[in-house]
Design an enzyme around this catalytic site. Structure first.
Site, PDB file in Angstrom:
ATOM      1  N   ARG A 297      70.938  58.484  -6.714  1.00  0.00           N
ATOM      2  CA  ARG A 297      71.634  58.497  -5.424  1.00  0.00           C
ATOM      3  C   ARG A 297      70.887  59.402  -4.451  1.00  0.00           C
ATOM      4  O   ARG A 297      70.813  60.609  -4.658  1.00  0.00           O
ATOM      5  CB  ARG A 297      73.065  58.991  -5.595  1.00  0.00           C
ATOM      6  CG  ARG A 297      73.951  58.057  -6.395  1.00  0.00           C
ATOM      7  CD  ARG A 297      75.389  58.542  -6.361  1.00  0.00           C
ATOM      8  NE  ARG A 297      76.291  57.656  -7.080  1.00  0.00           N
ATOM      9  CZ  ARG A 297      77.607  57.764  -7.064  1.00  0.00           C
ATOM     10  NH1 ARG A 297      78.177  58.750  -6.368  1.00  0.00           N
ATOM     11  NH2 ARG A 297      78.358  56.919  -7.740  1.00  0.00           N
TER      12      ARG A 297
ATOM     13  N   ARG B 248      64.433  69.171  -2.602  1.00  0.00           N
ATOM     14  CA  ARG B 248      64.285  69.797  -1.286  1.00  0.00           C
ATOM     15  C   ARG B 248      64.353  71.319  -1.368  1.00  0.00           C
ATOM     16  O   ARG B 248      63.719  72.020  -0.572  1.00  0.00           O
ATOM     17  CB  ARG B 248      65.330  69.245  -0.337  1.00  0.00           C
ATOM     18  CG  ARG B 248      65.079  67.779   0.024  1.00  0.00           C
ATOM     19  CD  ARG B 248      66.305  67.099   0.589  1.00  0.00           C
ATOM     20  NE  ARG B 248      66.776  67.801   1.779  1.00  0.00           N
ATOM     21  CZ  ARG B 248      68.018  67.660   2.266  1.00  0.00           C
ATOM     22  NH1 ARG B 248      68.899  66.880   1.637  1.00  0.00           N
ATOM     23  NH2 ARG B 248      68.364  68.309   3.352  1.00  0.00           N
TER      24      ARG B 248
ATOM     25  N   ASP C 165      70.269  61.255  -0.765  1.00  0.00           N
ATOM     26  CA  ASP C 165      71.088  61.851   0.286  1.00  0.00           C
ATOM     27  C   ASP C 165      70.787  61.216   1.640  1.00  0.00           C
ATOM     28  O   ASP C 165      69.810  60.469   1.806  1.00  0.00           O
ATOM     29  CB  ASP C 165      70.822  63.355   0.374  1.00  0.00           C
ATOM     30  CG  ASP C 165      71.317  64.114  -0.849  1.00  0.00           C
ATOM     31  OD1 ASP C 165      72.261  63.625  -1.503  1.00  0.00           O
ATOM     32  OD2 ASP C 165      70.759  65.180  -1.141  1.00  0.00           O
TER      33      ASP C 165
END
Length: 287
Positions: free
Chosen positions: A63, A214, A65
Site C-alpha cells: 500500500r 522516507r 501513501d
C-alpha cells in the site's frame, strides 16, 4: 477482501494484475470515502467494464501513501468464473479505455495456485530519487525527484546505509500502527549518482512499515549533507524510538519499482509464513 491462503473461493478465479501509476493526484493506494485512490479507480473500472453490480476488491502487494508512485505494483482480484470467462480476452484493453492516464494495468492473468499479491511476496524494491544541483530539479523530472538544497556526499550516505542492513526492529523509522510489527529485514540500501546528477537510493526489504523508506532517506540525507555523522542513522535505529531529528521526506521522490515472488510451487507456503507474528530472529513478515 478474500484473504484465503490457498487462493480464490470455489466458483471464483484469482487474477493477478501488474500495474503502474503516477501518485501525484491520488490519496494513496487504499480506497477512502470522498478521496481519489488507486484502488478505488481500478475497482470502479473493473465494475464498469465487466458490467457487474458489485465491487470486486483488490489485494495489493504494498500500500503506497499519498503522492507515492509505482512502476511495478502487483495486485490480485477474485472474479466469478463466469465473469472471467466472458471478459478475459478483452479485459486489458477495456481497462485501458476506462482508466485515467495516470494509472495503467499492464497485464491481467489467472494467478497460479497459492498466489496472494500481499502475503506471497518475498520482497519489495523502492527507489527514491533526489538531486542536489544548486539550480534545482529538471522541470521534466520535478514530479518524481526531490530537490535537496545542500551538496550530498554519496560515499558517506552509502557508508551510513551499510549500518542499517539486516533484520532489525525499525520502530525508530516507522509510524506505528496498532497491532503491527515494525521488525523488518532490510536487504539492500545503497545510493548511486548518474551522469545527469540524479542520486537514486535503491531500497529493498521483505516488507516496509509506514513511512519507513522516507524516514530512512531523510536520515541519510542529513549524513550526506554533513549535518550528521555517518554513525548517526544506526544509533537512531538502535535506540528503538522515533527521533524528532529524523525528517520524513516528501513522497513524490518515491517509486515502488518491483515486487519479488518465489517459484509457483512455493507461493502458498510463503503466504502462510508471512502471516506469522514476527519476533527478532523469527520468521518472515508481511507488509
Amino acid at each position: 477482501m478474500n484473504e484465503d491462503i490457498e487462493g480464490a473461493a470455489p466458483g471464483f478465479v484469482r487474477v493477478r494484475l501488474d500495474l503502474s501509476y503516477d501518485g501525484k493526484d491520488f490519496s494513496g493506494w487504499a480506497k477512502q470515502a470522498n478521496r481519489r485512490t488507486v484502488q478505488g479507480d481500478i475497482e470502479d473500472a473493473l465494475r464498469t467494464v465487466t458490467r457487474s453490480g458489485q465491487t470486486y476488491e483488490l489485494t495489493v502487494a504494498g500500500r503506497t501513501d499519498a503522492g507515492v508512485h509505482a512502476r511495478g505494483q502487483v495486485a490480485h482480484v477474485d472474479l466469478p468464473e463466469s465473469v472471467w470467462a466472458e471478459h478475459r480476452e478483452r479485459l486489458l484493453r477495456r481497462l485501458a479505455g476506462r482508466l485515467a492516464h495516470d494509472v495503467r494495468v499492464w497485464q491481467v492473468a489467472e494467478a497460479p495456485a497459492g498466489f496472494n499479491a500481499r502475503f506471497s511476496a518475498l520482497w519489495r524494491r523502492y527507489a527514491y530519487r533526489v538531486v542536489d544541483h544548486p539550480g534545482g530539479v529538471d522541470p521534466l523530472l520535478r514530479g518524481h525527484v526531490l530537490w535537496h538544497d545542500w551538496p550530498l556526499d554519496v560515499e558517506a550516505m552509502n557508508a551510513a546505509s551499510a549500518g542499517l542492513l539486516g533484520e532489525h526492529d525499525f520502530a525508530a523509522y516507522c509510524k506505528r500502527r496498532e497491532g503491527a510489527t515494525t521488525i523488518r529485514t532490510l536487504q539492500r540500501l545503497d545510493w548511486e549518482r548518474d551522469a545527469h546528477g540524479v542520486i537514486t537510493a535503491t531500497v529493498r526489504a521483505d516488507a516496509f512499515c509506514h513511512n519507513m523508506v522516507r524516514s530512512l532517506v531523510g536520515a541519510l540525507l542529513f549524513v550526506g549533507d554533513g549535518h550528521r555523522p555517518v554513525e548517526w542513522p544506526a544509533k537512531v535505529l538502535a535506540a528503538g524510538v522515533r527521533d524528532s531529528a529524523v525528517h520524513v521526506v516528501r513522497p513524490h521522490g518515491l517509486t515502488l519499482e518491483e515486487v519479488g515472488y518465489p517459484a509457483d510451487a512455493l507461493l502458498a507456503s510463503r503466504s502462510r509464513e508471512a502471516r506469522n507474528k514476527r519476533t527478532l530472529g523469527g520468521g518472515s513478515v508481511c507488509c
